[in-house]
Structures are given as structure tokens and as C-alpha cells.
Design a protein around this motif. Sequence first.
Motif, mmCIF file in Angstrom:
data_model
loop_
_atom_site.group_PDB
_atom_site.id
_atom_site.type_symbol
_atom_site.label_atom_id
_atom_site.label_comp_id
_atom_site.label_asym_id
_atom_site.label_seq_id
_atom_site.Cartn_x
_atom_site.Cartn_y
_atom_site.Cartn_z
ATOM 1 N N ALA A 161 122.645 -14.697 21.696
ATOM 2 C CA ALA A 161 121.365 -13.997 21.681
ATOM 3 C C ALA A 161 120.334 -14.722 22.537
ATOM 4 C CB ALA A 161 120.857 -13.850 20.247
ATOM 5 N N THR A 162 120.333 -16.071 22.482
ATOM 6 C CA THR A 162 119.350 -16.837 23.255
ATOM 7 C C THR A 162 119.570 -16.683 24.755
ATOM 8 O OG1 THR A 162 119.147 -18.477 21.485
ATOM 9 C CG2 THR A 162 118.414 -19.135 23.681
ATOM 10 N N THR A 163 120.834 -16.801 25.191
ATOM 11 C CA THR A 163 121.144 -16.652 26.617
ATOM 12 C C THR A 163 120.851 -15.237 27.096
ATOM 13 O OG1 THR A 163 122.882 -18.323 26.434
ATOM 14 C CG2 THR A 163 122.935 -16.905 28.368
ATOM 15 N N LEU A 164 121.151 -14.270 26.231
ATOM 16 C CA LEU A 164 120.895 -12.885 26.603
ATOM 17 C C LEU A 164 119.399 -12.628 26.752
ATOM 18 C CD1 LEU A 164 121.815 -10.033 27.162
ATOM 19 C CD2 LEU A 164 122.006 -9.647 24.693
ATOM 20 N N GLU A 165 118.602 -13.172 25.848
ATOM 21 C CA GLU A 165 117.152 -13.012 25.945
ATOM 22 C C GLU A 165 116.626 -13.605 27.248
ATOM 23 O OE1 GLU A 165 115.550 -14.804 22.476
ATOM 24 O OE2 GLU A 165 116.038 -13.119 21.146
#
Length: 221
Positions: free
Chosen positions: A130-134
Amino acid sequence: MILVGSDISVMEALGEYGRPLFGRFRELVLPPLSPSEVARILGLGASEALDAYLVTGGFPRLVSLWRDDETPMDFVRRELGEVAAPLIVTAERVLGAELPAHLAARDVLRAIGAGERSFDAIGRDVGLSATTLERSLAVLDAKRLTMRSLPYSSRPNPRTPRYVLADPYLRFWLRFVGPNLDLLSRRRPELVVDRIQSAWLTYRGKAIEPIVRGVRRASSA
């Protein structure tokens, strides 16, 4: 002095506080041709003009290549018959200039290129946290490559937004051209055209929505 650049985020950064040009220049964004301008220039009816816009994105260079009496599919068939045609190579150059070191963002962009996608669906498709995608979505947003929208019937919810490509041409390329570059390099454009024709009605129905939203926003402003 006139400075011209295609990367809006870089051009904007030139005038930020602490930069040599802060407060010294006036910014002017030159958008691509609108669907109505494409219709007028090419002499097409409403339906074919929208199809032409979905293929070219209103890029003047691509629109200028259109021949008299060509249908959108005639144009696509002719352009895909040449491996160095602008319809094929322009997107590759854009991605190379805009995302030279953002490999994760490129993967996210390819996933979104298939159509409107939710945050969770994109994450599953590309296998990112989720962090990398954000972070990747933030990069694409800063580059003006994607837009975030809400279905008209939906209430605000973190899982509700759909991410779409801001540029119709790039969306067309990522859906139909990029995944078939091997066929085009082997001089089999007719196979790619067949795939486009078989999927066009479904693709058009989804791809036209961001354009309609943009027209509605412009008419309300």
C-alpha cells in the motif's frame, strides 16, 4: 526568454520559492486539441471524431497525420503498419521522459491503462504494498498522467475512487499498442488491428467517461 517543456511538474518547479526564476515568469499550459477541434480539423462527424480523439488524444502531431476520408480504424491500421510510426513511438518517448527512474510507477500506469481501477485492484495487479502504491500514484498525479475520480452515484469513501489515465492517447497505447509491440515488430499489424476492433466497443464505453467528465467540469466552470 521563452522556455518550453512537456513535463509540467518540472516546469512548475522552475518557479518555486528558492529557485532562480521564482516570481520572474508567467506560466502558460498549452493543452492538446479538444474533441470539437479534432472534429473541425478532420471534418469528421461526432461519433468518428470522438473515436479519433480516443486514438490521438488530440496531439497535433498525430492529428496532422490523418488523411482525407480516413476512418479512425483506417488511420490505426495505416499507422500500425510502420514500426516507427508516431502512433507507436510517441508514447514510448513520453514514458521515457516522464518516468525514467520510476519503475513501480510504470507498472502502476500499465495496470491503470486497462481501464478505471480501484486502489486495491491496482495493488493486487502489480503486487505492490500500500505504501509503495501510494507513492507511485503520487508520482503519476504530479506528472499529470493520471486522474482520480468518484462514481457520480457514490458517497465519499477511501476505497471508492477510480484511477484513470489523463491522456486518451496514452490510454489507447497502453491498452492496445504497448502489449502488442512484439507483433508489430514482427510485421503483424493486422493481428493487432483485429484485437482492437473486437474490443473497441467495450473499450470506448469506458474510455469516453473521463472525457465527458472533463466537458461537464469545463461547462460548469
